[in-house]
Scaffold this motif. Structure first.
Motif, PDB file in Angstrom:
ATOM      1  N   ARG A  55      12.577   9.940  -2.569  1.00  0.00           N
ATOM      2  CA  ARG A  55      11.208   9.510  -2.289  1.00  0.00           C
ATOM      3  C   ARG A  55      11.228   8.669  -1.016  1.00  0.00           C
ATOM      4  O   ARG A  55      11.309   7.444  -1.059  1.00  0.00           O
ATOM      5  CB  ARG A  55      10.703   8.668  -3.474  1.00  0.00           C
ATOM      6  N   CYS A  56      11.237   9.346   0.134  1.00  0.00           N
ATOM      7  CA  CYS A  56      11.286   8.627   1.405  1.00  0.00           C
ATOM      8  C   CYS A  56      10.696   9.527   2.482  1.00  0.00           C
ATOM      9  O   CYS A  56      11.090  10.679   2.606  1.00  0.00           O
ATOM     10  CB  CYS A  56      12.736   8.259   1.736  1.00  0.00           C
ATOM     11  N   HIS A  57       9.758   8.988   3.270  1.00  0.00           N
ATOM     12  CA  HIS A  57       9.137   9.789   4.330  1.00  0.00           C
ATOM     13  C   HIS A  57      10.168  10.237   5.350  1.00  0.00           C
ATOM     14  O   HIS A  57      10.071  11.306   5.938  1.00  0.00           O
ATOM     15  CB  HIS A  57       8.072   8.966   5.062  1.00  0.00           C
ATOM     16  N   GLU A  86      14.751  -1.296   6.823  1.00  0.00           N
ATOM     17  CA  GLU A  86      14.905  -1.460   8.280  1.00  0.00           C
ATOM     18  C   GLU A  86      14.424  -0.226   9.045  1.00  0.00           C
ATOM     19  O   GLU A  86      14.221  -0.270  10.246  1.00  0.00           O
ATOM     20  CB  GLU A  86      16.366  -1.786   8.632  1.00  0.00           C
ATOM     21  N   LYS A  87      14.229   0.897   8.311  1.00  0.00           N
ATOM     22  CA  LYS A  87      13.782   2.114   8.990  1.00  0.00           C
ATOM     23  C   LYS A  87      12.274   2.308   8.915  1.00  0.00           C
ATOM     24  O   LYS A  87      11.751   3.302   9.413  1.00  0.00           O
ATOM     25  CB  LYS A  87      14.449   3.325   8.348  1.00  0.00           C
ATOM     26  N   CYS A  88      11.596   1.357   8.267  1.00  0.00           N
ATOM     27  CA  CYS A  88      10.158   1.491   8.031  1.00  0.00           C
ATOM     28  C   CYS A  88       9.393   1.848   9.310  1.00  0.00           C
ATOM     29  O   CYS A  88       9.560   1.223  10.347  1.00  0.00           O
ATOM     30  CB  CYS A  88       9.657   0.163   7.459  1.00  0.00           C
ATOM     31  N   SER A  89       8.564   2.888   9.225  1.00  0.00           N
ATOM     32  CA  SER A  89       7.729   3.241  10.384  1.00  0.00           C
ATOM     33  C   SER A  89       6.285   3.382   9.914  1.00  0.00           C
ATOM     34  O   SER A  89       5.999   3.202   8.729  1.00  0.00           O
ATOM     35  CB  SER A  89       8.222   4.551  11.001  1.00  0.00           C
ATOM     36  N   GLU A 131       0.809  -1.211   0.000  1.00  0.00           N
ATOM     37  CA  GLU A 131       0.000   0.000   0.000  1.00  0.00           C
ATOM     38  C   GLU A 131       0.850   1.272   0.000  1.00  0.00           C
ATOM     39  O   GLU A 131       0.651   2.172  -0.798  1.00  0.00           O
ATOM     40  CB  GLU A 131      -0.896  -0.012   1.242  1.00  0.00           C
ATOM     41  N   GLY A 132       1.813   1.340   0.887  1.00  0.00           N
ATOM     42  CA  GLY A 132       2.609   2.563   1.061  1.00  0.00           C
ATOM     43  C   GLY A 132       3.836   2.574   0.185  1.00  0.00           C
ATOM     44  O   GLY A 132       3.781   2.328  -1.019  1.00  0.00           O
ATOM     45  N   CYS A 133       4.987   2.844   0.775  1.00  0.00           N
ATOM     46  CA  CYS A 133       6.265   2.885   0.058  1.00  0.00           C
ATOM     47  C   CYS A 133       6.601   1.485  -0.453  1.00  0.00           C
ATOM     48  O   CYS A 133       6.527   0.512   0.288  1.00  0.00           O
ATOM     49  CB  CYS A 133       7.351   3.388   1.010  1.00  0.00           C
ATOM     50  N   SER A 134       6.997   1.388  -1.727  1.00  0.00           N
ATOM     51  CA  SER A 134       7.283   0.070  -2.310  1.00  0.00           C
ATOM     52  C   SER A 134       8.450  -0.618  -1.609  1.00  0.00           C
ATOM     53  O   SER A 134       8.571  -1.830  -1.637  1.00  0.00           O
ATOM     54  CB  SER A 134       7.638   0.190  -3.792  1.00  0.00           C
ATOM     55  N   PHE A 135       9.327   0.180  -0.995  1.00  0.00           N
ATOM     56  CA  PHE A 135      10.509  -0.400  -0.355  1.00  0.00           C
ATOM     57  C   PHE A 135      10.242  -0.774   1.099  1.00  0.00           C
ATOM     58  O   PHE A 135      11.069  -1.401   1.745  1.00  0.00           O
ATOM     59  CB  PHE A 135      11.683   0.592  -0.442  1.00  0.00           C
TER      60      PHE A 135
END
Ligand SMILES: Nc1ncnc2c1ncn2[C@@H]1O[C@H](COP(=O)(O)OP(=O)(O)O)[C@@H](O)[C@H]1O
Ligand SMILES: [Mg+2]
Length: 325
Positions: free
Chosen positions: A315-317, A292-295, A283-287
């Motif tokens: 392209r990164c939150h 490892e930093k996914c929040s 749904e969100g970021c494809s990566f």
């Protein structure tokens, strides 16, 4: 005369399969300035070849360009007729591929293939075509050009075959050379030679777009780099900035892989996981699934490409707001 030889805006290209639409190229924009070398890097399957094949309008069924603009030297290639586009290929834009064996005719002498290309595109006599072919063989570093002229592709090494391909691509002095993984089949010494030849060609006014899964290759020759992941550009910057201040966790992962190769580590620092199936993107970021930093927000919202510095977009939150990654 605009500053860019190639401008691609909001390009979308998909495979329409029985299981659904595979968005292999998803709103991709990039440019190649005149006389510059630009790279697109990303793991296998992220949509690099689809992107450049769309530029050439050479997608194979069931692949199709959905939308977008491709401007070559101020002209929109998407609006050309099939016949006009055929005239652009070879004369204005040339392409070289990973495996020259698949693009060279196995039963025709190498020199003849190149001189035929000159004859067709530039309407010169066969003597003149041969003379120009020998000249360009010399320029791309083919030893004993006269002898190689009469060799069949299978009689040449991989490095020589790739030089023949470059000679063929360059002989009509295209405005743009597109090289899709041009050195992947070669060993590193030959790779370095081929890259140097391409860089020299650029000095003669041709713009170059080079595709590679290897950031090491990109580093050797590109002025500017686009990092692609799952059909989208996730970071772009000039080569120095990208290597010194990578922002996207994916770019950092690619860089670690190159570094561990260079250090000769036994185990490569690869990025865990694989490129997601483009039919079932998260749904969100494809990566996000590999990051490892996914929040929280990463799993729910696709980040936009945000500017973080001069000519640097990510392209990164988490990295886009100026945070270090
Ligand atoms: N014939 C096809 N049908 C459906 N999907 C395809 C087909 N060919 C390629 N794809 C998908 O398109 C995506 C992009 O492919 P490609 O542009 O070749 O990637 P790259 O060049 O970066 O390795 C891949 O993820 C692949 O799964
Ligand atoms: Mg490819």
């Amino acid at each position: 005369m605009g500053q860019n030889m190639l401008e691609v805006r909001h390009l979308c290209a998909s495979f329409f399969t029985q299981k659904g639409e595979v968005k292999a190229v998803n709103d991709v924009s990039f440019e190649v300035p005149r006389g510059r070398i630009v790279g697109i890097v990303g793991e296998s399957g992220c949509g690099k070849s689809m992107t450049v094949r769309s530029v050439m309008r050479l997608l194979k069924y069931p692949g199709k360009i959905v939308s977008g603009e491709v401007m070559l030297d101020g002209r929109d290639l998407m609006r050309l007729s099939g016949r006009e586009m055929a005239a652009v290929r070879g004369a204005e834009v040339s392409m070289i591929f990973q495996d020259p064996m698949t693009s060279l005719n196995p039963v025709m002498k190498a020199g003849k293939q190149v001189s035929e290309a000159v004859r067709i595109h530039q309407h010169v006599s066969s003597e003149e075509a041969k003379r120009r072919t020998l000249e360009i063989f010399e320029a791309v570093g083919i030893p004993e050009p006269a002898r190689r002229y009469d060799s069949y592709p299978h009689q040449l090494s991989g490095g020589l075959r790739q030089r023949v391909m470059i000679a063929m691509a360059m002989i009509c002095r295209p405005k743009l050379l597109i090289a899709d993984e041009p050195t992947t089949a070669l060993d590193v010494t030959v790779e370095a030679q081929i890259l140097r030849i391409m860089k020299n060609l650029c000095g003669t006014g041709t713009s170059v777009l080079i595709i590679s899964h290897n950031l090491g290759v990109i580093a050797q020759i590109c002025d500017y780099v686009y990092v692609m992941y799952a059909g989208r550009i996730v970071e772009q910057a000039d080569t120095f900035t990208l290597f010194e201040h990578p922002m996207h966790p994916y770019t950092c992962g690619l860089l670690n892989a190159v570094a561990s190769l260079r250090l000769g580590r036994e185990k490569l620092d690869t990025i865990p996981g694989v490129v997601p199936n483009l039919l079932h993107l998260p749904e969100g970021c494809s990566f996000s699934l590999r990051c490892e930093k996914c929040s929280g927000i990463c799993a729910s919202k696709m980040p936009d490409l945000m500017k973080t510095g001069e000519g640097h977009m990510v392209r990164c939150h988490l990295s886009g707001k100026g945070g270090e990654s």
